[in-house]
Write an enzyme that holds these catalytic residues in place. Structure first.
Site, PDB file in Angstrom:
ATOM      1  N   ASP A  86      40.506  46.898  39.951  1.00 31.57           N
ATOM      2  CA  ASP A  86      40.491  45.711  40.963  1.00 31.57           C
ATOM      3  C   ASP A  86      41.511  44.546  41.083  1.00 31.57           C
ATOM      4  O   ASP A  86      42.079  44.574  39.907  1.00 31.57           O
ATOM      5  CB  ASP A  86      38.973  44.831  40.768  1.00 31.57           C
ATOM      6  CG  ASP A  86      39.134  44.410  39.476  1.00 31.57           C
ATOM      7  OD1 ASP A  86      39.348  45.007  38.530  1.00 31.57           O
ATOM      8  OD2 ASP A  86      38.588  43.175  39.232  1.00 31.57           O
ATOM      9  N   ASP A 117      49.230  43.946  37.661  1.00 32.86           N
ATOM     10  CA  ASP A 117      47.963  43.545  37.218  1.00 32.86           C
ATOM     11  C   ASP A 117      46.896  44.067  38.251  1.00 32.86           C
ATOM     12  O   ASP A 117      46.324  43.561  39.155  1.00 32.86           O
ATOM     13  CB  ASP A 117      47.530  42.110  37.072  1.00 32.86           C
ATOM     14  CG  ASP A 117      46.422  41.494  36.390  1.00 32.86           C
ATOM     15  OD1 ASP A 117      45.728  42.397  35.721  1.00 32.86           O
ATOM     16  OD2 ASP A 117      46.249  40.393  36.715  1.00 32.86           O
ATOM     17  N   GLU A 161      36.885  43.639  36.668  1.00 32.79           N
ATOM     18  CA  GLU A 161      37.701  42.884  35.408  1.00 32.79           C
ATOM     19  C   GLU A 161      38.021  41.554  36.051  1.00 32.79           C
ATOM     20  O   GLU A 161      37.709  40.483  35.347  1.00 32.79           O
ATOM     21  CB  GLU A 161      38.908  43.516  35.227  1.00 32.79           C
ATOM     22  CG  GLU A 161      39.298  43.335  33.738  1.00 32.79           C
ATOM     23  CD  GLU A 161      40.419  41.926  33.765  1.00 32.79           C
ATOM     24  OE1 GLU A 161      40.860  41.595  32.626  1.00 32.79           O
ATOM     25  OE2 GLU A 161      40.829  41.720  35.130  1.00 32.79           O
TER      26      GLU A 161
HETATM   27 ZN   LIG Z   1      44.439  42.329  34.575  1.00 33.67          ZN
END
Ligand SMILES: [Zn+2]
Length: 317
Positions: A86, A117, A161
């Protein structure tokens, strides 16, 4: 288990990583093009399951929390590779050098939402597993075969997350009963290997006022104005927060501000959210120390830092 020549093994791994680099990059490009804001990860999970099948996992499935999982090997010790699928939402596309859901390579860097990320991490762990599988199974270098017999490798493309850090992993352990001996999280750390991180909690800080019609402000008490010095004080606490010799200093950031949705009245309340990073030894009480008494503060969702050293030099390994 055969005796390994580590230098030769490292060479074998480097050669395989070069051979697989194109496939890995194509997988990452696909992931970036799939929008997967927290709670909307299904297509990215399905794409990851597909890739886990392609690299030859023995078993591929989606668990009860919607995570993508692939297993290689049957050994007793369980190694878990984890990275999340995510991403946070794009606030303003205009701030991006390239459209966030397109993958653009420029100057040797790949741009796109989640490239760092953590979709780059997902691509890295999937192809890390692909290389391990190839090393352990390829017949052309029999000295490396059987290398993984003692281990089971689990690759996890995790959900949720960004909003609920650790939830997916907890579900894997507590609901699905998998107990990894070793966990590798593929968050970006500038190509260094880290062995811990600071904890985190959220602090809600609230001021109370008295509502009145905006045409008669002297009858009310403006909670937003009362919050102004509190916000400055919260920012000013950085620099005097606890310091740990390994993890460094704690810090805090005012991340959100809210009040009543009534544009024509003096606001009776104002609340800010503070993201607070913690060092070992801190408690909910210590987090609140120093917050001005003109406001009420409470701690929510604390994850305390528990691990040892922060940084290893890859060259040393
Ligand atoms: Zn992360």
């Amino acid at each position: 288990m055969p005796i390994l020549d580590l230098r030769e093994l490292a060479g074998h791994i480097s050669a395989l990583s070069e051979i697989m680099a194109g496939r890995q990059a194509r997988f990452l490009v696909d992931l970036i093009r799939i929008r997967s804001y927290t709670g909307q990860e299904r297509l990215a999970v399905e794409r990851t399951l597909e890739e886990l099948r392609v690299i030859g996992c023995d078993d591929v499935w989606m668990d009860s929390a919607g995570n993508a999982l692939g297993r290689i090997g049957h050994g007793k010790r369980l190694i878990l590779y984890n990275a999340h699928l995510d991403t946070n939402e794009v606030a303003d596309e205009g701030e991006w050098p390239h459209p966030p859901l397109e993958s653009v390579v420029e100057g040797g860097a790949l741009y796109g939402l989640g490239a760092s990320d953590c979709k780059g991490g997902v691509a890295a762990i999937v192809y890390g597993a692909a290389i391990l599988a190839e090393v352990a199974r390829s017949g052309d270098r029999p000295q490396h075969m059987g290398w993984l017999d003692d281990f089971t490798l689990l690759v996890m493309g995790a959900t949720l997350e960004e909003d609920a850090e650790g939830f997916a992993l907890r579900s894997l352990v507590e609901r699905d009963g998998l107990r990894p001996d070793v966990v590798l999280l593929a968050e970006a750390t500038d190509l260094t290997l880290r062995r811990g991180q600071r904890g985190r909690c959220e602090v809600r800080v609230r001021t109370e006022g008295r509502a009145a019609h905006a045409s008669q402000p002297h009858l009310g008490e403006n909670a937003i104005l009362k919050m102004l010095p509190v916000v400055s004080a919260l920012e000013g606490m950085n620099g005097s927060l606890p310091v740990d010799p390994v993890f460094g200093a704690g810090n805090q950031v005012v991340t959100m501000i809210e009040g009543p949705h009534t544009p024509n009245s003096v606001p009776s309340w104002c609340e800010v959210a503070v993201d607070r990073r913690l060092v070992p030894g801190e408690t909910a009480e210590s987090v609140l120390t120093g917050i001005p008494e003109s406001a009420r503060a409470r701690v929510e969702g604390a994850f305390l830092a528990r691990f040892g050293d922060t940084e290893l030099d890859l060259e040393e390994l």
